[in-house]
Scaffold this motif. Sequence first.
Motif, short mmCIF file in Angstrom:
data_model
loop_
_atom_site.label_atom_id
_atom_site.label_comp_id
_atom_site.label_asym_id
_atom_site.label_seq_id
_atom_site.Cartn_x
_atom_site.Cartn_y
_atom_site.Cartn_z
N LEU A 94 -3.61 4.15 -7.22
CA LEU A 94 -3.41 2.75 -6.82
C LEU A 94 -2.19 2.61 -5.93
O LEU A 94 -2.21 1.88 -4.94
CB LEU A 94 -3.27 1.87 -8.07
N SER A 95 -1.15 3.33 -6.29
CA SER A 95 0.06 3.28 -5.47
C SER A 95 -0.24 3.75 -4.05
O SER A 95 0.19 3.12 -3.08
CB SER A 95 1.13 4.15 -6.11
N ASP A 96 -0.99 4.83 -3.95
CA ASP A 96 -1.33 5.35 -2.63
C ASP A 96 -2.18 4.37 -1.82
O ASP A 96 -1.96 4.17 -0.64
CB ASP A 96 -2.11 6.67 -2.76
N LYS A 97 -3.16 3.79 -2.48
CA LYS A 97 -4.15 3.02 -1.75
C LYS A 97 -3.73 1.58 -1.47
O LYS A 97 -4.20 0.98 -0.53
CB LYS A 97 -5.47 2.99 -2.53
N LEU A 98 -2.90 1.03 -2.32
CA LEU A 98 -2.63 -0.40 -2.19
C LEU A 98 -1.14 -0.74 -2.11
O LEU A 98 -0.77 -1.87 -1.85
CB LEU A 98 -3.28 -1.14 -3.37
N PHE A 99 -0.28 0.26 -2.36
CA PHE A 99 1.15 -0.03 -2.35
C PHE A 99 1.92 0.93 -1.44
O PHE A 99 3.06 1.28 -1.72
CB PHE A 99 1.70 0.01 -3.78
N THR A 102 4.47 3.77 -2.35
CA THR A 102 5.79 3.58 -2.93
C THR A 102 5.66 2.86 -4.27
O THR A 102 5.50 1.64 -4.32
CB THR A 102 6.69 2.75 -2.00
N PRO A 103 5.74 3.62 -5.35
CA PRO A 103 5.56 3.05 -6.69
C PRO A 103 6.53 1.91 -6.96
O PRO A 103 6.22 1.00 -7.74
CB PRO A 103 5.85 4.23 -7.62
N ALA A 104 7.67 1.95 -6.31
CA ALA A 104 8.65 0.90 -6.55
C ALA A 104 8.09 -0.47 -6.18
O ALA A 104 8.33 -1.47 -6.87
CB ALA A 104 9.92 1.19 -5.75
N SER A 105 7.32 -0.52 -5.10
CA SER A 105 6.76 -1.81 -4.69
C SER A 105 5.74 -2.30 -5.70
O SER A 105 5.50 -3.50 -5.86
CB SER A 105 6.14 -1.70 -3.30
N MET A 106 5.16 -1.35 -6.41
CA MET A 106 4.22 -1.71 -7.46
C MET A 106 4.95 -2.39 -8.61
O MET A 106 4.53 -3.43 -9.11
CB MET A 106 3.56 -0.41 -7.95
#
Lengths: 137, 137
Positions: A94-99, A102-106
């Motif tokens: 999910l981080s790769d595809k929608l964020f 950058t996991p931080a933005s998640m």
Amino acid sequence: MMMRRGMRQKKKSEFLTEVELEFMTELWALGEGSVRDVLAQLAPDRNLAYTSAATILRIMEQKNFVVSEKRGKVFVYRPLLAKDAYQSKTLRDLSDKLFDGTPASMVARLVDDQGMSEEALTEIRALLDRRLKDNDN
Amino acid sequence: MMMRRGMRQKKKSEFLTEVELEFMTELWALGEGSVRDVLAQLAPDRNLAYTSAATILRIMEQKNFVVSEKRGKVFVYRPLLAKDAYQSKTLRDLSDKLFDGTPASMVARLVDDQGMSEEALTEIRALLDRRLKDNDN
DNA sequence: TTGGCGATACGAAAGTCTTAGTATCTACTT
DNA sequence: AAGTAGATACTAAGACTTTCGTATCGCCAA
């Protein structure tokens, strides 16, 4: 799908489908279970035929998400995929595809609008502190 | 799917499919764009026929994910769905389906997961600190 | 005016997913 | 030994996705 050039390899479907996740969730909760066990665990209004549930579990075994073992006269299914591992994999995806990777933005989006309690936030910060300290060693 | 009893209503597919998300991501980055614009934005090895891209965008318009406007001689597509909103919706869904409805466990898993840079962790902690401070006011 | 080109519309093919019916198998009871 | 009940295997129907080919449309140039 045609697939004329490139011939992408077998697609090794790493992710659970909607219904597979539903079933796997029950198996994770139960530890293991027969078709009837899982079926009984579903919401009362789910109304899924016994044979449908059996088919779903059989397919999940073909995909190596679960293993079955004949115990007495029924097959008992057990998860091969750990919940933790699947959670991690899903978050990474999910981080790769929608964020933007950058996991931080998640986390930012999460803490902004998911209505997390102050306790939860504090708890998570403690986790982070511990993690950061570990990294220093 | 049979759907003999109950006749569930139209399914109002609220989520983007794989390819739709791929396209929407480009539209979010571009702001808006024609079929050619979006196609040009994809990875060079993507090799998708022009007509395929056009079909995908047309379907996305039918689903109300985008709107088109004839500008000059081509249609220009614009997202109707905001990235922020879709991120939130997706996180809520994932939390419900895979994290027992507790977003905090999601962050916990993220933070535990190996492969997060120290910078990312620090950044997340800063986010939490800011959020906790806001709550105090 | 017509030929051609780029763009859009339509439809089909192949794959996956979800669901359930039918057939088969197994074991116990009588 | 035959019948029955419950479990599993097989098959199939219908929806949706992804991809692309073909048909059509509109317009500009020769």
